[in-house]
Design a protein around this motif. Sequence first.
Motif, mmCIF file in Angstrom:
data_model
loop_
_atom_site.group_PDB
_atom_site.id
_atom_site.type_symbol
_atom_site.label_atom_id
_atom_site.label_comp_id
_atom_site.label_asym_id
_atom_site.label_seq_id
_atom_site.Cartn_x
_atom_site.Cartn_y
_atom_site.Cartn_z
ATOM 1 N N UNK A 307 -14.279 -10.155 28.578
ATOM 2 C CA UNK A 307 -15.454 -10.628 29.313
ATOM 3 C C UNK A 307 -16.736 -10.253 28.591
ATOM 4 N N UNK A 308 -16.801 -8.985 28.166
ATOM 5 C CA UNK A 308 -18.007 -8.501 27.487
ATOM 6 C C UNK A 308 -18.206 -9.222 26.161
ATOM 7 N N UNK A 309 -17.145 -9.314 25.376
ATOM 8 C CA UNK A 309 -17.270 -9.927 24.053
ATOM 9 C C UNK A 309 -17.509 -11.430 24.159
ATOM 10 N N UNK A 310 -16.841 -12.075 25.130
ATOM 11 C CA UNK A 310 -17.057 -13.512 25.324
ATOM 12 C C UNK A 310 -18.512 -13.823 25.626
ATOM 13 N N UNK A 311 -19.126 -12.989 26.450
ATOM 14 C CA UNK A 311 -20.544 -13.175 26.788
ATOM 15 C C UNK A 311 -21.418 -13.021 25.546
ATOM 16 N N UNK A 312 -21.119 -12.032 24.712
ATOM 17 C CA UNK A 312 -21.926 -11.798 23.510
ATOM 18 C C UNK A 312 -21.751 -12.924 22.493
ATOM 19 N N UNK A 313 -20.531 -13.431 22.381
ATOM 20 C CA UNK A 313 -20.292 -14.552 21.466
ATOM 21 C C UNK A 313 -21.054 -15.778 21.932
ATOM 22 N N UNK A 314 -20.992 -16.060 23.224
ATOM 23 C CA UNK A 314 -21.699 -17.224 23.764
ATOM 24 C C UNK A 314 -23.207 -17.099 23.570
ATOM 25 N N UNK A 315 -23.736 -15.896 23.725
ATOM 26 C CA UNK A 315 -25.170 -15.683 23.514
ATOM 27 C C UNK A 315 -25.534 -15.905 22.046
ATOM 28 N N UNK A 316 -24.680 -15.417 21.144
ATOM 29 C CA UNK A 316 -24.933 -15.601 19.712
ATOM 30 C C UNK A 316 -24.935 -17.081 19.352
ATOM 31 N N UNK A 317 -23.946 -17.818 19.859
ATOM 32 C CA UNK A 317 -23.826 -19.245 19.548
ATOM 33 C C UNK A 317 -25.013 -20.016 20.121
ATOM 34 N N UNK A 318 -25.428 -19.656 21.318
ATOM 35 C CA UNK A 318 -26.580 -20.312 21.936
ATOM 36 C C UNK A 318 -27.829 -20.126 21.081
ATOM 37 N N UNK A 319 -28.073 -18.885 20.633
ATOM 38 C CA UNK A 319 -29.238 -18.598 19.792
ATOM 39 C C UNK A 319 -29.136 -19.320 18.444
ATOM 40 N N UNK A 320 -27.929 -19.389 17.913
ATOM 41 C CA UNK A 320 -27.730 -20.050 16.613
ATOM 42 C C UNK A 320 -28.150 -21.517 16.681
#
Length: 324
Positions: A307-320
Motif C-alpha cells: 500500500x505504501x509503496x504503491x502510493x509512492x509509485x503512483x505519486x512519482x508517475x503522476x509527477x513524471x
Amino acid sequence: MKKALRVLIVDKLHESFKFNFLNKKIEYTYAFDWKDSDILNQIQNFDGLILRSRFVVDENFINYTQKLLFIARVGSGTDGIDKKLLIKNNIKLLTAPEGNRNAVTEHTLGLIFSVLNNFKKAQKQLANFEWKREQNRGIELSGKTVGIIGYGNVGKLLSKKLNALGCKVLVFDKRSKKQDSFAKIVSLEELQEKAQIVSIHIPLDDEINGENGNFHFADSAFFENFKNPIFFFNTSRGEVVNTTALLKNLKNGKIKGVGLDVLENEKLHTFAASQKEQFEELITMENVILTPHVAGWTFESYENLNKVLGKKINEFVKEYFQKL
C-alpha cells in the motif's frame, strides 16, 4: 510522447499489489519466475523496477539499464543499493519504511518482555519438568529508562508505545534534534549514563558517514561506556553490532540480557568457524533470544508495504507525466 511507463517486478509480492499498483500510466511486467540472466537482458526496456533484495544494485547492475527512472524497494532498508550511483544516474529510489514500522515495534517490545521475564529459561526448565518460580521472577518494563538509538519511523513509534507503558525514553540520533512529547533527545553520553534498556534502530548505511557508515556502531567502547548494566535489543541491521563485543560484555555482566532479530551474517550455512562458535554461544545462553530477521515480517506488514509503496509509485508517475 510516452503513454505509460513500463515497470518490471522481479520479486514475489503480496497479492494485493494487483490493486495497490493499479495505474493507467503504468504497464507492469511480472518476472517472479524469470531467470536472473533474462531479467538483466530485458531490463534495458523498462522505466521502473520493483524488487525486494533479489539483486545487488551496483555499477554492474546499472550498466544493464538504459532508461530506468526509478527503483522501488518493497521494504524499509536500502542495503545492497548504491544510492550515490542512483543519484549520479538520475534514478529515483522509493522505499516503504512506514509499511512495517508497527510490526518491527511490536516485535521489539516482544523481545523486551521476553528477556525481562526470563521466557527462554522458564521454557527450557519446564521442558525438563522443572517448576521454578523464584528463579524466573521477572522485571517490569514500566518505570524503566529506555534508550533508543535512531529516531526514524520505528524509533518514533517505539518511543510512543514505551511512553504509554510508563517508561522514560531517551533518544540519541545523529540527525534528529527535534523534541517531541514521547522522548527526550540526548547525547550518546547521557543515554549511556542513564539507560537501563537499550534498543537500536539505525540503518547500516548512514547519511553522514556514507555506505556502511554505521558498521559496528555498537562496539566494545560503546558497551563499556554504559554506567550501569543494560538489557540490549537490535531489530535493525546485524552489522551495526560487533558480535565479539556483545558476547564479551554479556559474559562480564555489562549486558544483562539480549534480544536480536538480526545477525552480522544471516546466511548460517556460510558461517566461518568463529561465527559458528559465536552463534552457538548466543543460542545457548538463557538470557539471549534470537529470531530470524522477522521483526517486520507480519501478515499485516506484508500487505501494508504494498500500500505504501504503491502510493509512492503512483505519486512519482503522476509527477513524471505532469513535467512532460
